[in-house]
Design an enzyme around this catalytic site. Structure first.
Site, PDB file in Angstrom:
ATOM      1  N   LYS A 174       0.906  -1.340  -0.027  1.00 14.60           N
ATOM      2  CA  LYS A 174       0.323  -0.116  -0.360  1.00 14.60           C
ATOM      3  C   LYS A 174       1.025   1.247   0.307  1.00 14.60           C
ATOM      4  CE  LYS A 174      -1.928   2.824   3.065  1.00 14.60           C
ATOM      5  NZ  LYS A 174      -1.485   4.090   1.923  1.00 14.60           N
ATOM      6  N   GLU A 249      10.448   0.923   9.835  1.00 17.06           N
ATOM      7  CA  GLU A 249      11.498   2.218   9.311  1.00 17.06           C
ATOM      8  C   GLU A 249      10.855   3.352   9.702  1.00 17.06           C
ATOM      9  OE1 GLU A 249      13.946   2.044   9.200  1.00 17.06           O
ATOM     10  OE2 GLU A 249      14.814  -0.008   8.121  1.00 17.06           O
ATOM     11  N   CYS A 283      13.826  11.099   6.327  1.00 18.07           N
ATOM     12  CA  CYS A 283      13.671  10.261   7.309  1.00 18.07           C
ATOM     13  C   CYS A 283      15.111  11.114   8.418  1.00 18.07           C
ATOM     14  CB  CYS A 283      13.080   9.260   7.305  1.00 18.07           C
ATOM     15  SG  CYS A 283      14.584   8.010   6.068  1.00 18.07           S
ATOM     16  N   GLU A 382      10.009  16.088  14.812  1.00  9.30           N
ATOM     17  CA  GLU A 382      10.295  16.461  13.599  1.00  9.30           C
ATOM     18  C   GLU A 382       9.531  16.933  12.919  1.00  9.30           C
ATOM     19  OE1 GLU A 382       9.058  11.630  11.425  1.00  9.30           O
ATOM     20  OE2 GLU A 382      11.239  12.304  10.221  1.00  9.30           O
TER      21      GLU A 382
HETATM   22  P1  NAD Z   1       3.054   8.010   7.826  1.00  8.18           P
HETATM   23  O1  NAD Z   1       3.549   7.301   8.515  1.00  8.18           O
HETATM   24  O2  NAD Z   1       1.365   8.955   8.011  1.00  8.18           O
HETATM   25  O3  NAD Z   1       2.175   7.231   6.562  1.00  8.18           O
HETATM   26  C1  NAD Z   1       2.985   6.195   5.878  1.00  8.18           C
HETATM   27  C2  NAD Z   1       2.060   5.396   5.540  1.00  8.18           C
HETATM   28  O4  NAD Z   1       1.140   4.715   6.329  1.00  8.18           O
HETATM   29  C3  NAD Z   1       0.950   5.263   4.612  1.00  8.18           C
HETATM   30  O5  NAD Z   1       0.652   4.779   3.302  1.00  8.18           O
HETATM   31  C4  NAD Z   1      -0.509   5.800   4.955  1.00  8.18           C
HETATM   32  O6  NAD Z   1      -0.830   6.295   4.413  1.00  8.18           O
HETATM   33  C5  NAD Z   1      -0.330   4.040   5.982  1.00  8.18           C
HETATM   34  N1  NAD Z   1      -0.897   4.753   7.124  1.00  8.18           N
HETATM   35  C6  NAD Z   1      -1.132   5.623   8.254  1.00  8.18           C
HETATM   36  N2  NAD Z   1      -2.120   5.724   8.704  1.00  8.18           N
HETATM   37  C7  NAD Z   1      -2.176   3.602   8.512  1.00  8.18           C
HETATM   38  C8  NAD Z   1      -2.436   2.530   9.760  1.00  8.18           C
HETATM   39  N3  NAD Z   1      -3.592   3.212  11.383  1.00  8.18           N
HETATM   40  N4  NAD Z   1      -2.509   1.582   9.021  1.00  8.18           N
HETATM   41  C9  NAD Z   1      -2.419   1.235   8.112  1.00  8.18           C
HETATM   42  N5  NAD Z   1      -1.322   2.305   7.513  1.00  8.18           N
HETATM   43  C10 NAD Z   1      -1.179   3.823   7.700  1.00  8.18           C
HETATM   44  O7  NAD Z   1       3.723   9.414   7.236  1.00  8.18           O
HETATM   45  P2  NAD Z   1       4.277   9.681   5.739  1.00  8.18           P
HETATM   46  O8  NAD Z   1       3.414  11.059   6.500  1.00  8.18           O
HETATM   47  O9  NAD Z   1       3.790   9.296   4.831  1.00  8.18           O
HETATM   48  O10 NAD Z   1       6.020   9.690   5.761  1.00  8.18           O
HETATM   49  C11 NAD Z   1       6.810  10.631   6.467  1.00  8.18           C
HETATM   50  C12 NAD Z   1       7.197   9.788   7.590  1.00  8.18           C
HETATM   51  O11 NAD Z   1       8.361   8.624   7.548  1.00  8.18           O
HETATM   52  C13 NAD Z   1       8.258  10.707   8.444  1.00  8.18           C
HETATM   53  O12 NAD Z   1       8.146  10.857  10.126  1.00  8.18           O
HETATM   54  C14 NAD Z   1      10.069  10.224   8.163  1.00  8.18           C
HETATM   55  O13 NAD Z   1      10.483  10.489   9.196  1.00  8.18           O
HETATM   56  C15 NAD Z   1       9.353   8.437   7.945  1.00  8.18           C
HETATM   57  N6  NAD Z   1      10.099   8.028   7.003  1.00  8.18           N
HETATM   58  C16 NAD Z   1      10.938   6.434   7.513  1.00  8.18           C
HETATM   59  C17 NAD Z   1      11.825   6.196   6.791  1.00  8.18           C
HETATM   60  C18 NAD Z   1      13.151   5.224   7.165  1.00  8.18           C
HETATM   61  O14 NAD Z   1      13.750   4.516   6.095  1.00  8.18           O
HETATM   62  N7  NAD Z   1      13.270   5.434   8.967  1.00  8.18           N
HETATM   63  C19 NAD Z   1      12.482   6.213   5.244  1.00  8.18           C
HETATM   64  C20 NAD Z   1      10.959   7.906   4.664  1.00  8.18           C
HETATM   65  C21 NAD Z   1      10.051   7.557   6.293  1.00  8.18           C
END
Ligand code: NAD
Length: 492
Positions: A174, A249, A283, A382
């Site tokens: 997803k 991650e 991130c 963050e």
């Molecule tokens: P997010 O957590 O809002 O969403 C990430 C994904 O999770 C999306 O596809 C979203 O639709 C899905 N999601 C949200 N709620 C859910 C639930 N209850 N159940 C299942 N899926 C759900 O993050 P974002 O805003 O899309 O991305 C930014 C974040 O990602 C930042 O915190 C960033 O640091 C992190 N990030 C981490 C890494 C890493 O490798 N550590 C890499 C890139 C981004």
């Protein structure tokens, strides 16, 4: 004119969910709708998970040579299509196309790298008891539910998929509902390169609807997630209820330590890239910049001058260094930290306005603030945008203590010409990756992941193999060893 429709992709074909719920995907540079995204409901997620389960038997039983032919073909197909893929991703994410050439290449290389890793996996043998041969084999684990964010859709989704399918698993991915198109196109290209139907399915929709249904689905054996820390907590709890292993991650608030003895020109280039690359939405951004007091005034002044000169523009213009933020709500959240910074005594050094000449688009001038202390919210939370928070330190002990005074522990950067200082940063900072005198060098086979609130588990050669395979122990006697003989004794 009606918008093009983006659907889910199940069994290698577009799937028409009957949910009837669609979401508009917006071009962040023009604030115009790019497509209507049809949300996958529980029934569509069920079809996708069952498709992955059906495909698992043949994909996991395939020899690695045959599987790797397909994974290498996927690599080649993605490289051949790198330009249109990068343009599509730039349009939906706002990321400058000049950065995306590298990120699309990374997506392709993920498939090649993990295919190579999978073909070198070997087992173990034990002869603790010489009457037996005991050996350990690895087997694919099953069907994975994979969830990815919007900030680098191709690079991050491909990492999730490649680490999963290279070891013989199948999956349902997803992607983020904000940026689905490039990932959908990538998975179409994977099928054109020979990927069997059902090995990779894509379901589109919001996290709390489609994502939650995926994590909870009984046919999903494990969960791989890249995204925010609070979402990670919710997903891990949901997965835990069904005893599904998960790899997380998550977010970061990484320190970039600039020592007085560093090559300051390189440190300037590196810290600017560390926070402002990918529009600051990364991130692993070095978002807390710790500068030694003796050089702080000069270094910060040079940083601010360079920040003011960053070329903001259309993501598709190859000259653009910074595009718009990903969506309106995110832009507003990033900007809200300016008031938070001021209220907690920070000095705003530059940025935060809408850049001149941009009436449309979620553009923001890159921001730098000098924070009052590391406890400030701009040093602890963050922000995930082009927002640099400076702090000043006197000794390396103090810098390391500040770096560690964080709930996060994804990466850290140290700029120094002193070997002992570099080694101390490497040893004493509690983060998954330490970059010395370099910004963001990804070695795909080395473990990548976070300490503390930045995640659990690692991507990487050994760590991905450990997560995505089951270990099986088999013991065989080499001669007729004596067995207990229940019921064979003469009656007493
Ligand atoms: P997010 O957590 O809002 O969403 C990430 C994904 O999770 C999306 O596809 C979203 O639709 C899905 N999601 C949200 N709620 C859910 C639930 N209850 N159940 C299942 N899926 C759900 O993050 P974002 O805003 O899309 O991305 C930014 C974040 O990602 C930042 O915190 C960033 O640091 C992190 N990030 C981490 C890494 C890493 O490798 N550590 C890499 C890139 C981004």
């Amino acid at each position: 004119m009606s918008l093009p429709l983006a659907t889910s992709l199940i069994d290698g074909k577009p799937d028409r969910s009957l949910s009837g719920h669609t979401l508009e995907v917006i071009d962040p540079a023009r604030e115009e709708a790019l497509c209507a995204l049809e949300e996958a409901d529980e029934a569509a997620v069920d079809r996708a998970a069952r498709s992955a389960r059906r495909a698992f038997a043949a994909w996991s039983a395939m020899g690695t040579d045959q599987r790797n032919d397909i994974l290498f073909a996927i690599h080649d197909r993605l490289i051949a299509e790198a330009e249109p893929l990068a343009a599509l991703e730039a349009r939906t994410t706002g990321l400058p196309v000049r950065n995306l050439a590298g990120l699309v290449r990374r997506a392709a290389i993920n498939f090649r790298s993990f295919a190579e890793v999978a073909s070198t996996l070997s087992g173990e043998t034990y002869v603790q008891n010489p009457d037996y041969l005991t050996y350990v084999t690895r087997e694919a684990k099953g069907v994975a539910g994979l969830i990815s964010p919007w900030n680098a859709p191709l690079a991050l989704s491909s990492m999730r998929i490649a680490t999963c399918i290279a070891f013989g698993n199948t999956c349902v991915l997803k992607p983020s509902e904000y940026t689905p198109q490039s990932v959908l196109r990538m998975v179409e290209l994977m099928h054109e390169a020979g990927l069997p139907e059902g090995v990779v399915n894509v379901v589109n929709g919001r996290g709390q609807v489609t994502g939650a249904a995926l994590v909870d689905h009984p046919e999903v054996d494990m969960v791989g997630f890249t995204g925010g820390t609070s979402t990670g907590r919710a997903i891990m709890a949901a997965a835990g209820r069904r005893l599904k292993p998960s790899i997380m991650e998550l977010g970061g608030k990484s320190a970039a330590i600039v020592c007085a003895d560093a090559d300051l020109e390189r440190a300037l280039d590196g810290t600017l890239a560390g926070i402002y690359a990918s529009n600051g939405q990364q991130c692993l951004g070095g978002s807390r910049i710790l500068v030694q007091r003796t050089i702080a005034d000069r270094f910060i002044a040079d940083f601010v001058a360079r920040t003011r000169a960053i070329r903001i523009g259309d993501p598709l213009d190859p000259a653009t260094e910074m595009g718009p933020l990903a969506y309106a709500g995110h832009r507003d959240r990033v900007l809200s930290y300016l008031d938070i910074a001021r209220a907690q005594g920070a000095e705003v050094l530059c940025g935060g306005e809408r850049p001149a000449g941009f009436d449309k688009g979620y553009y923001v001038e890159p921001i730098a603030v000098l924070a009052k202390d590391n406890a400030s919210r701009v040093c602890q939370e963050e922000i995930f945008g082009p927002f640099a928070s400076f702090l000043v330190f006197d000794t390396i002990d103090e810098a390391i203590a500040i770096a560690n005074a964080s709930d996060f522990g994804l990466v850290a950067y140290a700029w120094t010409s002193n070997l002992a200082t570099a080694m101390r940063c490497s040893r004493e900072i509690r983060a998954g990756t330490i970059w010395i005198n370099t910004p963001m060098m990804r070695e795909l086979r080395a473990p990548f992941g976070g300490y503390k609130d930045s995640g659990t588990g690692r991507d990487g050669a050994t760590s991905s193999a450990d997560f995505f395979t089951e270990l099986k122990t088999t013991s065989i006697p080499l001669r007729d060893v004596a067995l207990p003989q229940f019921g064979a004794a003469p009656p007493i």
